[in-house]
Write an enzyme that holds these catalytic residues in place. Structure first.
Site, PDB file in Angstrom:
ATOM      1  N   LYS A  30      56.623  58.928  74.069  1.00 39.99           N
ATOM      2  CA  LYS A  30      56.955  58.788  75.492  1.00 39.99           C
ATOM      3  C   LYS A  30      56.267  59.827  76.363  1.00 39.99           C
ATOM      4  CE  LYS A  30      61.446  56.750  75.340  1.00 39.99           C
ATOM      5  NZ  LYS A  30      62.849  57.032  75.401  1.00 39.99           N
ATOM      6  N   ARG A  31      56.018  60.970  75.751  1.00 39.25           N
ATOM      7  CA  ARG A  31      55.323  62.048  76.434  1.00 39.25           C
ATOM      8  C   ARG A  31      53.992  61.565  77.017  1.00 39.25           C
ATOM      9  NH1 ARG A  31      52.578  65.765  73.803  1.00 39.25           N
ATOM     10  NH2 ARG A  31      52.893  64.786  71.789  1.00 39.25           N
TER      11      ARG A  31
END
Ligand code: GLU
Length: 490
Positions: free
Chosen positions: A242-243
Site C-alpha cells: 500500500k505504501r
C-alpha cells in the site's frame, strides 16, 4: 487436461498480486483448454468475511476471469479435512496435540534462542491412557511431526529443484484446535481432491510448498507441478504494498482503468509474449500465453505505464463502446465506502466527478458522445474528462485571469459572443473563421482571443483544441459562459 485454481483468502480486497496469479492461471487454462477453479480459502474465520469474498468475486468477474468450478468455500468442507486428518493420524506421522500456545511458548523460545526450527517434544505422545483421558477434554489440534534428518525437495518449473533440510522445518499444525484446518493442510487436501494439475502462485509460498510436499508424501499422493512466480515490486524494488499506491483491483476499477488494461498490464509483470509488443487484447493474451515465457526476476509495478496502457486500450474502443465503459465505471458503488481504505482527497475528487458524470450522462447522452470523441485521444482513464464539459466553471485560473480577463478582454469576449451567436452552422471551420476574422479586424494575434475564450469556457489556461471545444460545448453553453465571465469581470 490441465486444471488450475486461484485460491484467495477473503481477508482483504483482491490484491493486484493475487490478481496477477489469477490471470496467469486463467490464461494457462484458457490457452490449454483446461479448467480454472475458484476456491475461497476462508478457514481463518476471524480474519475472513463474506463482504471480502463478495468483493473478490466482483473483482474477478470485472476482469473477465470466469471460472469453470466454484466458488468452492473451504468452510463448507470442514468435515472433509477432519476425515483426512483422522486418516493421516493412523500413519503416526501426525497426532492429536493438546498443548496450548501457552504450554508451547517457553519450549519454542528455547529452540528460537538456539536458532533451530522448533520440533515438538511431543509430550502428547507420551501420555498414559489415564492422562490422555484427562487431557482429552481440552480442545486438540492435529500436529505433523517432521523428521530431524533428511531433506525435502520438489521440482519447480521456473526455479528447478528446490531443497530444504527437514531439520529446518518445524512440527506444524494440520488441524487447529477450533476444528479448522491450517492453510497448508486444507490446500493439499483440496488441490488433491479437486485434481489440480499445476499450482502457479507467488514465490512467497515456497516455504509452504515444502510443508505441502511433506503432506502429499504422508498421504502417498502425487504432487502437482509447481510454478512459483517472482513477486511484484514497487519502484524501490521492495515487495509491492500500500505504501507504493493502490494495491486493490477495485481501486483501479474505481479510478477508471479498463479491465482489459489491468489484465494486460498485470500479465506483463513476469511474462512476455516476446518481441516488444505490449498492448494485447484478452484474445491475444490467451493465444500467446505459455509457461516457457515466464521470467524469474521480479517486475516493477509502474503506475505511469499502467495509465499509458489504459490510454492505448481506450483508443482502441469505438465511441459507443467507450461510452458504455464509462457508464459501467460510474455505475459501480465506490470501494471507498468500505472501511479498509481511508478516503483520500483524490478519492473525494473522483467520487464527486462520478456523481456529476452520472447525472449528466443519463440526461445528455448525445452530448457526452461528442465530448468523448474529442477527448478520446488524450484520455488516460475513463474519468479523465474535465468537469467543465458538464458543469460551468466556478473559478478561473488566477494567473490567466489576471492576464486575459481584463477590461480589454471583456470587450473581446463581447465581440466573440456576438459573432459566435450569429453563426447558423456551429462547426469547427466556421468557429475558427470567426475567431480569425475578429483577430484580423482588431489587428491582434488570435491568441488574444483564444486565451480569454478558453478561460471563460473552462476556467483553465490549457486544454484540447479550442475550436473543437467550442463546437462540442455548443452555442448555448458558449454564449452563457461568456456572459457569466463578462459579469465576473465587471
Ligand atoms: N490462500 C492463499 C493465498 O491467498 C493461497 C495460496 C495458494 O495459491 O496456495 O495466498
Amino acid at each position: 487436461m490441465i486444471k488450475v485454481r486461484i485460491a484467495p483468502s477473503p481477508t482483504g480486497y483482491l490484491h493486484v498480486g493475487t490478481a496477477r496469479t489469477a490471470i496467469f492461471n486463467w490464461l494457462l487454462a484458457r490457452n490449454q483448454k483446461g479448467k480454472f477453479v475458484l476456491r475461497i480459502e476462508d478457514t481463518d474465520i476471524k480474519r475472513s468475511s463474506q463482504e471480502m469474498t463478495q468483493s473478490i468475486i466482483d473483482s474477478l468477474k470485472w476482469m473477465g476471469l470466469n471460472w469453470d468450478e466454484g466458488p468452492i468455500l473451504q468452510c463448507d468442507r470442514l468435515e472433509n479435512y477432519k476425515k483426512n486428518a483422522e486418516e493421516l493420524i493412523k500413519t503416526k506421522l501426525c497426532d492429536f496435540c493438546y498443548c496450548t500456545e501457552e504450554d508451547l511458548k517457553p519450549r519454542k523460545q528455547t529452540a528460537l534462542a538456539e536458532k533451530k526450527s522448533w520440533k515438538c517434544d511431543r509430550p502428547c505422545l507420551k501420555l498414559s491412557p489415564d492422562e490422555r483421558q484427562k487431557w482429552i477434554a481440552r480442545p486438540s489440534a492435529v500436529r505433523f511431526f517432521t523428521e530431524s534428518d533428511g531433506k525435502v525437495s520438489f521440482m519447480d518449473k521456473l526455479h528447478g529443484e528446490l531443497t530444504k533440510d527437514l531439520h529446518d522445518i518445524e512440527d506444524f499444525i494440520l488441524m487447529k484446535s477450533d476444528g479448522t484446518p491450517s492453510y497448508n493442510f486444507a490446500c493439499v487436501v483440496d488441490d488433491h481432491e479437486m485434481g489440480i494439475t499445476h499450482i502457479l502462485r507467488g514465490e512467497d509460498h515456497i516455504s509452504n510448498t515444502f510443508k505441502q510436499i511433506i503432506i502429499y508424501k504422508a498421504f502417498g499422493w502425487e504432487p502437482p507441478v509447481f510454478i512459483h512466480v517472482p513477486m511484484i515490486l514497487g519502484a524501490d524494488r521492495s515487495k509491492l504494498s500500500k505504501r507504493h499506491g493502490a494495491v486493490s483491483v477495485l481501486e483501479y476499477r474505481d479510478k477508471g482503468i479498463l479491465p482489459e488494461t489491468l489484465v494486460n498490464f498485470l500479465a506483463l509483470l513476469g511474462w512476455s509474449p516476446g518481441g516488444d509488443r505490449e498492448v494485447l487484447s484478452m484474445e491475444e493474451l490467451i493465444s500467446e500465453f505459455s509457461l516457457d515465457k515466464l521470467g524469474v526476476t521480479g517486475s516493477i509495478f509502474d503506475y505511469q505505464k499502467l495509465e499509458w496502457m489504459n490510454g492505448e486500450h481506450i483508443n482502441r474502443l469505438s465511441d459507443d463502446e467507450l461510452l458504455k465503459k464509462i457508464k459501467d465505471c460510474i455505475d459501480v458503488p465506490n470501494t471507498q465506502h468500505f472501511s479498509e481504505y481511508p478516503v483520500s482527497e483524490i478519492d473525494n475528487e473522483l467520487s464527486k466527478k462520478r456523481e456529476i458524470l452520472k447525472k449528466f450522462i443519463s440526461e445528455n447522452e448525445e452530448y457526452t458522445k461528442k465530448v468523448i470523441a474529442l477527448l478520446k485521444p488524450r484520455m488516460k482513464t475513463l474519468l479523465d474528462m474535465e468537469s467543465y464539459f458538464f458543469v460551468e466553471p466556478t473559478e478561473y485560473d488566477e494567473k490567466g485571469a489576471g492576464k486575459y480577463l481584463t477590461q480589454e478582454g471583456k470587450q473581446r469576449l463581447e465581440l466573440l459572443k456576438t459573432r459566435l451567436s450569429e453563426l447558423t452552422e456551429f462547426s469547427v471551420e466556421n468557429i475558427e473563421a470567426v475567431i480569425r476574422k475578429i483577430a484580423e479586424e482588431l489587428g491582434i494575434g488570435a491568441g488574444l482571443l483564444i486565451h480569454p475564450l478558453r478561460l471563460a469556457l473552462t476556467g483553465k489556461t490549457v486544454g484540447p483544441s479550442l475550436f473543437h471545444l467550442v463546437e462540442v460545448l455548443g452555442k448555448e453553453r458558449v454564449v452563457q459562459r461568456i456572459e457569466k465571465t463578462m459579469a465576473w469581470i465587471k
